[in-house]
Design a protein around this motif. Structure first.
Motif, PDB file in Angstrom:
ATOM      1  N   ILE A 415      53.796 -25.071   6.753  1.00  0.00           N
ATOM      2  CA  ILE A 415      52.518 -25.610   6.293  1.00  0.00           C
ATOM      3  C   ILE A 415      52.548 -25.603   4.769  1.00  0.00           C
ATOM      4  N   VAL A 416      52.336 -26.763   4.178  1.00  0.00           N
ATOM      5  CA  VAL A 416      52.265 -26.864   2.722  1.00  0.00           C
ATOM      6  C   VAL A 416      50.810 -27.104   2.354  1.00  0.00           C
ATOM      7  N   TYR A 417      50.226 -26.178   1.621  1.00  0.00           N
ATOM      8  CA  TYR A 417      48.804 -26.234   1.273  1.00  0.00           C
ATOM      9  C   TYR A 417      48.696 -26.511  -0.222  1.00  0.00           C
ATOM     10  N   VAL A 418      48.151 -27.679  -0.564  1.00  0.00           N
ATOM     11  CA  VAL A 418      47.884 -28.049  -1.956  1.00  0.00           C
ATOM     12  C   VAL A 418      46.400 -27.824  -2.196  1.00  0.00           C
ATOM     13  N   SER A 419      46.054 -27.050  -3.201  1.00  0.00           N
ATOM     14  CA  SER A 419      44.660 -26.642  -3.380  1.00  0.00           C
ATOM     15  C   SER A 419      44.167 -26.871  -4.802  1.00  0.00           C
ATOM     16  N   CYS A 420      42.896 -27.287  -4.904  1.00  0.00           N
ATOM     17  CA  CYS A 420      42.250 -27.382  -6.220  1.00  0.00           C
ATOM     18  C   CYS A 420      41.262 -26.243  -6.424  1.00  0.00           C
ATOM     19  N   ASP A 421      41.178 -25.318  -5.465  1.00  0.00           N
ATOM     20  CA  ASP A 421      40.284 -24.166  -5.583  1.00  0.00           C
ATOM     21  C   ASP A 421      40.957 -22.972  -4.924  1.00  0.00           C
ATOM     22  N   SER A 422      41.449 -22.058  -5.735  1.00  0.00           N
ATOM     23  CA  SER A 422      42.240 -20.955  -5.192  1.00  0.00           C
ATOM     24  C   SER A 422      41.403 -19.973  -4.370  1.00  0.00           C
ATOM     25  N   ALA A 423      40.082 -20.008  -4.514  1.00  0.00           N
ATOM     26  CA  ALA A 423      39.231 -19.121  -3.710  1.00  0.00           C
ATOM     27  C   ALA A 423      39.224 -19.574  -2.251  1.00  0.00           C
ATOM     28  N   THR A 424      39.009 -20.882  -2.004  1.00  0.00           N
ATOM     29  CA  THR A 424      39.018 -21.363  -0.623  1.00  0.00           C
ATOM     30  C   THR A 424      40.442 -21.390  -0.077  1.00  0.00           C
ATOM     31  N   LEU A 425      41.420 -21.609  -0.932  1.00  0.00           N
ATOM     32  CA  LEU A 425      42.816 -21.490  -0.517  1.00  0.00           C
ATOM     33  C   LEU A 425      43.069 -20.092   0.037  1.00  0.00           C
ATOM     34  N   ALA A 426      42.626 -19.084  -0.696  1.00  0.00           N
ATOM     35  CA  ALA A 426      42.855 -17.701  -0.288  1.00  0.00           C
ATOM     36  C   ALA A 426      42.187 -17.407   1.054  1.00  0.00           C
ATOM     37  N   ARG A 427      40.977 -17.913   1.229  1.00  0.00           N
ATOM     38  CA  ARG A 427      40.279 -17.728   2.516  1.00  0.00           C
ATOM     39  C   ARG A 427      41.092 -18.325   3.664  1.00  0.00           C
ATOM     40  N   ASP A 428      41.624 -19.548   3.455  1.00  0.00           N
ATOM     41  CA  ASP A 428      42.378 -20.229   4.512  1.00  0.00           C
ATOM     42  C   ASP A 428      43.745 -19.585   4.738  1.00  0.00           C
ATOM     43  N   VAL A 429      44.359 -19.078   3.669  1.00  0.00           N
ATOM     44  CA  VAL A 429      45.636 -18.359   3.810  1.00  0.00           C
ATOM     45  C   VAL A 429      45.429 -17.111   4.672  1.00  0.00           C
ATOM     46  N   LYS A 430      44.313 -16.434   4.479  1.00  0.00           N
ATOM     47  CA  LYS A 430      44.011 -15.251   5.294  1.00  0.00           C
ATOM     48  C   LYS A 430      43.975 -15.618   6.772  1.00  0.00           C
ATOM     49  N   TYR A 431      43.334 -16.748   7.094  1.00  0.00           N
ATOM     50  CA  TYR A 431      43.241 -17.194   8.493  1.00  0.00           C
ATOM     51  C   TYR A 431      44.636 -17.509   9.040  1.00  0.00           C
ATOM     52  N   LEU A 432      45.419 -18.257   8.279  1.00  0.00           N
ATOM     53  CA  LEU A 432      46.742 -18.673   8.747  1.00  0.00           C
ATOM     54  C   LEU A 432      47.690 -17.483   8.882  1.00  0.00           C
ATOM     55  N   ARG A 433      47.592 -16.518   7.984  1.00  0.00           N
ATOM     56  CA  ARG A 433      48.423 -15.316   8.100  1.00  0.00           C
ATOM     57  C   ARG A 433      48.055 -14.535   9.354  1.00  0.00           C
ATOM     58  N   GLY A 434      46.778 -14.583   9.731  1.00  0.00           N
ATOM     59  CA  GLY A 434      46.339 -13.912  10.953  1.00  0.00           C
ATOM     60  C   GLY A 434      46.765 -14.629  12.217  1.00  0.00           C
ATOM     61  N   CYS A 435      47.277 -15.860  12.065  1.00  0.00           N
ATOM     62  CA  CYS A 435      47.692 -16.666  13.221  1.00  0.00           C
ATOM     63  C   CYS A 435      49.207 -16.855  13.277  1.00  0.00           C
ATOM     64  N   GLY A 436      49.932 -15.992  12.596  1.00  0.00           N
ATOM     65  CA  GLY A 436      51.381 -16.023  12.748  1.00  0.00           C
ATOM     66  C   GLY A 436      52.142 -16.768  11.673  1.00  0.00           C
ATOM     67  N   TYR A 437      51.503 -17.083  10.565  1.00  0.00           N
ATOM     68  CA  TYR A 437      52.196 -17.734   9.449  1.00  0.00           C
ATOM     69  C   TYR A 437      52.223 -16.794   8.261  1.00  0.00           C
ATOM     70  N   GLU A 438      53.333 -16.799   7.547  1.00  0.00           N
ATOM     71  CA  GLU A 438      53.442 -15.912   6.387  1.00  0.00           C
ATOM     72  C   GLU A 438      53.650 -16.724   5.113  1.00  0.00           C
ATOM     73  N   LEU A 439      53.046 -16.228   4.065  1.00  0.00           N
ATOM     74  CA  LEU A 439      53.159 -16.849   2.751  1.00  0.00           C
ATOM     75  C   LEU A 439      54.579 -16.648   2.236  1.00  0.00           C
ATOM     76  N   GLU A 440      55.239 -17.764   1.891  1.00  0.00           N
ATOM     77  CA  GLU A 440      56.633 -17.683   1.456  1.00  0.00           C
ATOM     78  C   GLU A 440      56.827 -18.075  -0.006  1.00  0.00           C
ATOM     79  N   ARG A 441      56.034 -19.046  -0.485  1.00  0.00           N
ATOM     80  CA  ARG A 441      56.120 -19.458  -1.887  1.00  0.00           C
ATOM     81  C   ARG A 441      54.726 -19.852  -2.371  1.00  0.00           C
ATOM     82  N   VAL A 442      54.425 -19.516  -3.623  1.00  0.00           N
ATOM     83  CA  VAL A 442      53.151 -19.891  -4.252  1.00  0.00           C
ATOM     84  C   VAL A 442      53.434 -20.301  -5.688  1.00  0.00           C
ATOM     85  N   ARG A 443      52.876 -21.434  -6.103  1.00  0.00           N
ATOM     86  CA  ARG A 443      53.038 -21.827  -7.502  1.00  0.00           C
ATOM     87  C   ARG A 443      51.802 -22.562  -7.994  1.00  0.00           C
TER      88      ARG A 443
END
Length: 463
Positions: A415-443
């Protein structure tokens, strides 16, 4: 602390909106235009129980990060550049800290994981004059003169300025031509309180690669008196390609009307991101910083890690900017966007680039993808739809939970997530990490130098 108290404050941090934060006897104060390291004199304007807001009155000791001579004299008055008075390298650090802080605090991403996956922010070599689009409100000052510029922060009061440091230099020539024309022919500026007058806004778009220029006047009427004379004058400017009118007779804060009338030339300009060509109309969504957009989309493509056999979904695809980048390396790309005209533009952009492996759907991503998933399951006897890679580039509100769940159900490898608001990005990353996906790269990518805004690209991989 009480309203109107004068205090001396050392600025130790900055808020997400770029305001300086300091404490007086443990009481936190938010002070606009103050930056980390400043010692300032401030007047308290609003006092809450544990914190307050204060106005910067004097800079007693300037920060080592404070720019001595800001490029724009209007920086503090105008609402556009919140942190122009901060040295650019420190701006980049502020934005990195903002992304990291949100991922830790809201996304609950462990600090040790971020130490491994966060990559250096992508800054600009020239962090001024980068915007290919500008929208200038038109009004009348107290002396009755027609003016244009930008709104003061959180107001609709126009700060007169035809030479914005973030815009391209030709903007000033265009605006002066329009203002002189309006004065000469007695054409009134729009008064939003009275809902009277004609010219509301001037939209200017510029192709950084093609050098093509678009001018669109937003008017409170059906036509522009003597418009052919203005068009003739503007057409003398090298690169002028499109002059149009946008009809907006509604009493609204929405800038553009839905009806576009040609005045001279084409109704669109063209430009490139990388080797992909795009047609851009007055109503098209198109990233405003083409230099950084190429870097941003290059990262999205790198994170997607395509080899030619993948099925990719691009959600919130706009006019197909990311979709067409991806289509060059994927087997099939499906784009989804709620704005019908944007999908028309996306299909046309695919056509002019000879791209045949991209298909586009009109609708809300949070409706289209679940409906597609359910229909696929019905039509294939319970077999679930699959995507190899899903790319999302949502608006500031981020993704709805129903969409995130459908993404998880489709079990993409990446899943590649392009975000213009890191607060809502962080909220959605929390959900996806809870569903079996792990953060691998952030820039983080600095799309908007001199402002508090920052784009970010994340790669999440299925465990």
């Amino acid at each position: 602390m009480q309203k109107n108290d004068m205090v001396t404050v050392t600025i130790e941090d900055m808020g997400t909106s770029g305001e300086g934060i300091g404490k007086v006897d443990g009481y936190a104060l938010f002070i606009k235009d103050a930056i980390i390291g400043d010692v300032v004199e401030a007047k308290i304007m609003k006092a809450k129980k544990n914190y307050g807001y204060a106005r910067l009155m004097n800079i007693l000791t300037p920060s080592e990060y404070r720019v001595k001579n800001p490029q724009c004299s209007m920086a503090r008055k105008c609402g556009g550049c919140q942190i122009q008075e901060m040295e650019y390298g420190r701006q980049l650090q502020f934005k990195m800290d903002k992304v990291r802080g949100n991922l830790m605090r809201i996304g609950e991403v462990p600090e040790e994981l971020l130490d491994c996956v966060m990559e250096p922010i992508v800054g600009m070599d020239e962090p001024f004059h980068y915007r290919n689009k500008a929208q200038f409100p038109v009004g009348t000052d107290k002396e009755g003169n027609i003016v244009t510029g930008f709104y003061a922060g959180r107001t609709h009061s126009i700060i007169p300025n035809t030479d914005c440091s973030l815009g391209v230099p030709v903007n000033e020539k265009i605006l002066k031509c329009i203002l002189a024309f309006m004065e000469e022919y007695g054409i009134r500026a729009y008064d939003e309180e009275k809902n009277s007058g004609l010219v509301r806004h001037v939209l200017i778009r510029y192709g950084f690669t093609t050098k093509e220029i678009m001018v669109c006047l937003v008017i409170n009427g059906n036509s522009l008196p003597h418009g052919e004379i203005l068009a003739e004058r503007l057409a003398q400017i090298p690169g002028m390609t499109s002059i149009t009118l946008s009809i907006n007779k509604d009493k609204t804060n929405v800038i553009m009307g839905n009806q576009i009338k040609p005045l001279w030339g084409q109704t669109y300009i063209t430009d490139y991101i990388g080797n992909v060509k795009y047609q851009i109309s007055p109503l098209s969504f198109y990233q405003v910083n083409p230099v950084q957009t190429e870097k941003l989309y290059g990262l999205a493509l790198e994170y997607a890690d395509l080899h030619g056999n993948e099925t990719v979904w691009d959600l919130y695809c706009g006019i197909g900017t990311i979709s067409l980048f991806l289509a060059q390396k994927a087997k099939k790309v499906y784009g989804v966007e709620i704005v019908p005209q944007a999908i028309d533009d996306a299909k046309n952009n695919a056509k002019i680039n000879g791209i045949t492996n991209a298909k586009f759907y009109v609708g809300k991503a949070e409706e289209v993808l679940p409906e597609y998933y359910a229909a696929y399951e019905r039509e294939h006897g319970g077999k679930t739809a699959h995507a190899d890679v899903i790319v999302v580039d949502p608006p500031r509100k981020g993704c709805e939970e129903s969409l995130l769940q459908t993404i998880v159900d489709m079990q993409p490898e990446r899943i590649v997530y392009v975000s213009c608001d890191s607060a809502t990005l962080a909220r959605d990353v929390k959900y996806l990490r809870g569903c079996g996906y792990e953060l691998e790269r952030v820039r983080a990518v600095d799309q908007f130098p001199q402002t508090v805004h920052v784009e970010c690209v994340c790669l999440l991989r299925k465990n």
